[in-house]
Design a protein around this motif. Structure first.
Motif, PDB file in Angstrom:
ATOM      1  N   SER A   1       0.852  -1.192   0.000  1.00 44.87           N
ATOM      2  CA  SER A   1       0.000   0.000   0.000  1.00 44.87           C
ATOM      3  C   SER A   1       0.884   1.237   0.000  1.00 44.87           C
ATOM      4  CB  SER A   1      -0.898   0.017   1.240  1.00 44.87           C
ATOM      5  OG  SER A   1      -1.752  -1.102   1.238  1.00 44.87           O
ATOM      6  N   CYS A   2       0.632   2.166  -0.931  1.00 40.72           N
ATOM      7  CA  CYS A   2       1.402   3.409  -1.027  1.00 40.72           C
ATOM      8  C   CYS A   2       0.455   4.602  -1.095  1.00 40.72           C
ATOM      9  CB  CYS A   2       2.301   3.405  -2.261  1.00 40.72           C
ATOM     10  SG  CYS A   2       3.625   2.187  -2.186  1.00 40.72           S
ATOM     11  N   SER A   3       0.858   5.703  -0.479  1.00 41.96           N
ATOM     12  CA  SER A   3       0.031   6.899  -0.416  1.00 41.96           C
ATOM     13  C   SER A   3      -0.027   7.653  -1.741  1.00 41.96           C
ATOM     14  CB  SER A   3       0.553   7.838   0.676  1.00 41.96           C
ATOM     15  OG  SER A   3       1.883   8.233   0.388  1.00 41.96           O
ATOM     16  N   GLU A   4       0.958   7.443  -2.612  1.00 39.61           N
ATOM     17  CA  GLU A   4       0.961   8.071  -3.937  1.00 39.61           C
ATOM     18  C   GLU A   4       1.683   7.143  -4.903  1.00 39.61           C
ATOM     19  OE1 GLU A   4       4.447  11.245  -3.983  1.00 39.61           O
ATOM     20  OE2 GLU A   4       3.060  11.591  -2.333  1.00 39.61           O
ATOM     21  N   ALA A   5       1.588   7.429  -6.191  1.00 42.81           N
ATOM     22  CA  ALA A   5       2.191   6.572  -7.213  1.00 42.81           C
ATOM     23  C   ALA A   5       3.670   6.378  -6.927  1.00 42.81           C
ATOM     24  CB  ALA A   5       1.981   7.175  -8.598  1.00 42.81           C
ATOM     25  N   THR A   6       4.065   5.130  -6.752  1.00 45.38           N
ATOM     26  CA  THR A   6       5.431   4.812  -6.344  1.00 45.38           C
ATOM     27  C   THR A   6       5.885   3.508  -6.983  1.00 45.38           C
ATOM     28  OG1 THR A   6       4.977   5.815  -4.193  1.00 45.38           O
ATOM     29  CG2 THR A   6       6.909   4.409  -4.329  1.00 45.38           C
ATOM     30  N   SER A   7       7.108   3.489  -7.488  1.00 47.58           N
ATOM     31  CA  SER A   7       7.724   2.248  -7.950  1.00 47.58           C
ATOM     32  C   SER A   7       8.382   1.575  -6.754  1.00 47.58           C
ATOM     33  CB  SER A   7       8.784   2.528  -9.011  1.00 47.58           C
ATOM     34  OG  SER A   7       8.178   3.086 -10.153  1.00 47.58           O
ATOM     35  N   TYR A   8       8.361   0.258  -6.728  1.00 41.44           N
ATOM     36  CA  TYR A   8       8.929  -0.457  -5.587  1.00 41.44           C
ATOM     37  C   TYR A   8       9.504  -1.793  -6.016  1.00 41.44           C
ATOM     38  CZ  TYR A   8       4.449  -2.913  -5.741  1.00 41.44           C
ATOM     39  OH  TYR A   8       3.359  -3.627  -6.149  1.00 41.44           O
ATOM     40  N   SER A   9      10.215  -2.404  -5.095  1.00 42.96           N
ATOM     41  CA  SER A   9      10.789  -3.726  -5.279  1.00 42.96           C
ATOM     42  C   SER A   9      10.471  -4.550  -4.037  1.00 42.96           C
ATOM     43  CB  SER A   9      12.304  -3.615  -5.472  1.00 42.96           C
ATOM     44  OG  SER A   9      12.890  -4.887  -5.517  1.00 42.96           O
ATOM     45  N   LEU A  10      10.014  -5.788  -4.241  1.00 43.63           N
ATOM     46  CA  LEU A  10       9.733  -6.712  -3.142  1.00 43.63           C
ATOM     47  C   LEU A  10      10.747  -7.837  -3.187  1.00 43.63           C
ATOM     48  CD1 LEU A  10       5.862  -7.272  -3.242  1.00 43.63           C
ATOM     49  CD2 LEU A  10       7.178  -6.273  -1.389  1.00 43.63           C
ATOM     50  N   ALA A  11      11.451  -8.051  -2.095  1.00 40.75           N
ATOM     51  CA  ALA A  11      12.429  -9.134  -2.007  1.00 40.75           C
ATOM     52  C   ALA A  11      12.046 -10.041  -0.848  1.00 40.75           C
ATOM     53  CB  ALA A  11      13.833  -8.573  -1.793  1.00 40.75           C
ATOM     54  N   LEU A  12      12.364 -11.313  -0.970  1.00 37.82           N
ATOM     55  CA  LEU A  12      12.094 -12.298   0.078  1.00 37.82           C
ATOM     56  C   LEU A  12      13.402 -12.847   0.603  1.00 37.82           C
ATOM     57  CD1 LEU A  12       9.204 -14.297  -1.610  1.00 37.82           C
ATOM     58  CD2 LEU A  12       9.010 -12.442   0.030  1.00 37.82           C
ATOM     59  N   HIS A  13      13.456 -13.058   1.900  1.00 41.83           N
ATOM     60  CA  HIS A  13      14.640 -13.615   2.543  1.00 41.83           C
ATOM     61  C   HIS A  13      14.199 -14.773   3.424  1.00 41.83           C
ATOM     62  CE1 HIS A  13      16.654  -9.911   1.291  1.00 41.83           C
ATOM     63  NE2 HIS A  13      15.559  -9.303   1.713  1.00 41.83           N
ATOM     64  N   SER A  14      14.935 -15.864   3.370  1.00 40.08           N
ATOM     65  CA  SER A  14      14.636 -17.054   4.166  1.00 40.08           C
ATOM     66  C   SER A  14      15.602 -17.135   5.339  1.00 40.08           C
ATOM     67  CB  SER A  14      14.793 -18.296   3.282  1.00 40.08           C
ATOM     68  OG  SER A  14      14.814 -19.465   4.062  1.00 40.08           O
ATOM     69  N   ALA A  15      15.089 -17.469   6.512  1.00 35.46           N
ATOM     70  CA  ALA A  15      15.957 -17.657   7.682  1.00 35.46           C
ATOM     71  C   ALA A  15      16.784 -18.932   7.546  1.00 35.46           C
ATOM     72  CB  ALA A  15      15.120 -17.705   8.956  1.00 35.46           C
TER      73      ALA A  15
ATOM     74  N   GLY B   1      18.522 -21.124   4.703  1.00 31.99           N
ATOM     75  CA  GLY B   1      18.904 -21.258   3.303  1.00 31.99           C
ATOM     76  C   GLY B   1      18.915 -19.920   2.606  1.00 31.99           C
ATOM     77  N   SER B   2      19.111 -19.971   1.303  1.00 23.41           N
ATOM     78  CA  SER B   2      19.174 -18.749   0.503  1.00 23.41           C
ATOM     79  C   SER B   2      17.779 -18.400   0.001  1.00 23.41           C
ATOM     80  CB  SER B   2      20.112 -18.970  -0.689  1.00 23.41           C
ATOM     81  OG  SER B   2      19.504 -19.844  -1.624  1.00 23.41           O
ATOM     82  N   PRO B   3      17.577 -17.166  -0.474  1.00 20.49           N
ATOM     83  CA  PRO B   3      16.257 -16.812  -1.008  1.00 20.49           C
ATOM     84  C   PRO B   3      15.854 -17.664  -2.213  1.00 20.49           C
ATOM     85  CG  PRO B   3      17.551 -14.851  -0.608  1.00 20.49           C
ATOM     86  CD  PRO B   3      18.467 -16.025  -0.420  1.00 20.49           C
ATOM     87  N   GLN B   4      16.831 -18.089  -3.015  1.00 22.30           N
ATOM     88  CA  GLN B   4      16.499 -18.911  -4.173  1.00 22.30           C
ATOM     89  C   GLN B   4      16.393 -20.395  -3.817  1.00 22.30           C
ATOM     90  OE1 GLN B   4      19.050 -16.381  -4.544  1.00 22.30           O
ATOM     91  NE2 GLN B   4      17.280 -15.153  -5.064  1.00 22.30           N
ATOM     92  N   GLN B   5      16.885 -20.797  -2.666  1.00 24.15           N
ATOM     93  CA  GLN B   5      16.746 -22.183  -2.212  1.00 24.15           C
ATOM     94  C   GLN B   5      16.500 -22.205  -0.712  1.00 24.15           C
ATOM     95  OE1 GLN B   5      16.577 -25.188  -4.193  1.00 24.15           O
ATOM     96  NE2 GLN B   5      15.622 -25.533  -2.234  1.00 24.15           N
ATOM     97  N   PRO B   6      15.297 -21.773  -0.298  1.00 24.08           N
ATOM     98  CA  PRO B   6      14.981 -21.776   1.127  1.00 24.08           C
ATOM     99  C   PRO B   6      14.770 -23.193   1.640  1.00 24.08           C
ATOM    100  CG  PRO B   6      13.075 -21.117  -0.148  1.00 24.08           C
ATOM    101  CD  PRO B   6      14.208 -21.287  -1.122  1.00 24.08           C
ATOM    102  N   LEU B   7      14.855 -23.332   2.945  1.00 24.35           N
ATOM    103  CA  LEU B   7      14.689 -24.643   3.579  1.00 24.35           C
ATOM    104  C   LEU B   7      13.686 -24.544   4.715  1.00 24.35           C
ATOM    105  CD1 LEU B   7      18.467 -25.582   3.860  1.00 24.35           C
ATOM    106  CD2 LEU B   7      16.837 -26.495   2.199  1.00 24.35           C
ATOM    107  N   LEU B   8      12.860 -25.561   4.817  1.00 20.63           N
ATOM    108  CA  LEU B   8      12.012 -25.714   5.986  1.00 20.63           C
ATOM    109  C   LEU B   8      12.818 -26.576   6.951  1.00 20.63           C
ATOM    110  CD1 LEU B   8       8.665 -26.473   4.144  1.00 20.63           C
ATOM    111  CD2 LEU B   8       9.173 -24.430   5.479  1.00 20.63           C
ATOM    112  N   GLY B   9      12.990 -26.109   8.167  1.00 26.02           N
ATOM    113  CA  GLY B   9      13.816 -26.839   9.120  1.00 26.02           C
ATOM    114  C   GLY B   9      13.006 -27.453  10.239  1.00 26.02           C
ATOM    115  N   SER B  10      13.520 -28.560  10.763  1.00 23.73           N
ATOM    116  CA  SER B  10      12.949 -29.209  11.939  1.00 23.73           C
ATOM    117  C   SER B  10      14.090 -29.427  12.918  1.00 23.73           C
ATOM    118  CB  SER B  10      12.287 -30.539  11.566  1.00 23.73           C
ATOM    119  OG  SER B  10      13.254 -31.525  11.289  1.00 23.73           O
ATOM    120  N   SER B  11      13.813 -30.141  13.982  1.00 20.60           N
ATOM    121  CA  SER B  11      14.864 -30.410  14.971  1.00 20.60           C
ATOM    122  C   SER B  11      15.921 -31.365  14.434  1.00 20.60           C
ATOM    123  CB  SER B  11      14.245 -30.966  16.254  1.00 20.60           C
ATOM    124  OG  SER B  11      13.535 -32.165  15.960  1.00 20.60           O
TER     125      SER B  11
END
Length: 159
Positions: free
Chosen positions: A71-85, A87-97
Motif C-alpha cells: 500500500s502506497c500513499s501516492e504513485a510509487t515504484s517499488y521492489s519486493l524481495a524475500l529472505h529465508s531464515a 537457506g538462501s532466497p532462491q533455495q529456502p529450507l524448511l527446518g525441523s529439529s
C-alpha cells in the motif's frame, strides 16, 4: 529599477509575493516544487504460506500460496524481495529439529519464475493497494523424517 519585497513564512499559510507578477509566479513555482518533494508512504503485509502435510511417497509436489499486499500513499515504484531464515532466497529450507526440507518461492502460478532478492526481486508500481501472490512448492521425492518443519520469511519493500 525598484526592488519588490518578497517574504516567505513556511510556518504560516505559505509564501506571499508582493504585487510584482514575476514574484508571484516564482512563489507559486516554489510551492509546487516543495509539494512535489514529499515522500510517498508505503507499507507491506503478508498472509502466511502454509503447506499441507508432506508425503515422502507422493509423486507430486506440495503447493501452497500466500498474498503480499503493498500500500502506497501516492504513485510509487517499488521492489519486493524475500529472505529465508533457513537457506538462501532462491533455495529456502524448511527446518525441523533433525532435518531440512527444500522448497521454492515463485512469482507465477506455473512456478517458473523464482522469487527471492536481487535479480529475483519483484518490481512493481502502485498508488493505493496492490496484491501479489507468492507461490510455494515443496518438490516431491525428499526423504525426510516425520516432524514439524518451519521457516521464517522476511519480506523487504524498497521504494
Amino acid at each position: 529599477m525598484n526592488a519588490v519585497p518578497f517574504s516567505c513564512t513556511w510556518a504560516s499559510s505559505g509564501c506571499r509575493a508582493a504585487r510584482h507578477p514575476l514574484l508571484r509566479w516564482l512563489a507559486a513555482a516554489a510551492l509546487a516544487l516543495a509539494a512535489g518533494a514529499a515522500q510517498a508512504e508505503c507499507s507491506v503485509s503478508a498472509s502466511g504460506l502454509g503447506f499441507a502435510e508432506y508425503d515422502v511417497f507422493s509423486a507430486t509436489p506440495s503447493d501452497s500460496s500466500a498474498t503480499i499486499t503493498v500500500s502506497c500513499s501516492e504513485a510509487t515504484s517499488y521492489s519486493l524481495a524475500l529472505h529465508s531464515a533457513n537457506g538462501s532466497p532462491q533455495q529456502p529450507l524448511l527446518g525441523s529439529s533433525s532435518d531440512t526440507l527444500a522448497y521454492r518461492l515463485h512469482q507465477d502460478a506455473a512456478r517458473t519464475l523464482v522469487w527471492g532478492e536481487g535479480a529475483f526481486a519483484l518490481n512493481g508500481s502502485t498508488e493505493g493497494t496492490q496484491e501479489h501472490t507468492l507461490y510455494g512448492r515443496i518438490p516431491e521425492g525428499q526423504n525426510v523424517r516425520v516432524d514439524s518443519y518451519t521457516d521464517l520469511l522476511t519480506v523487504t519493500l524498497e521504494f
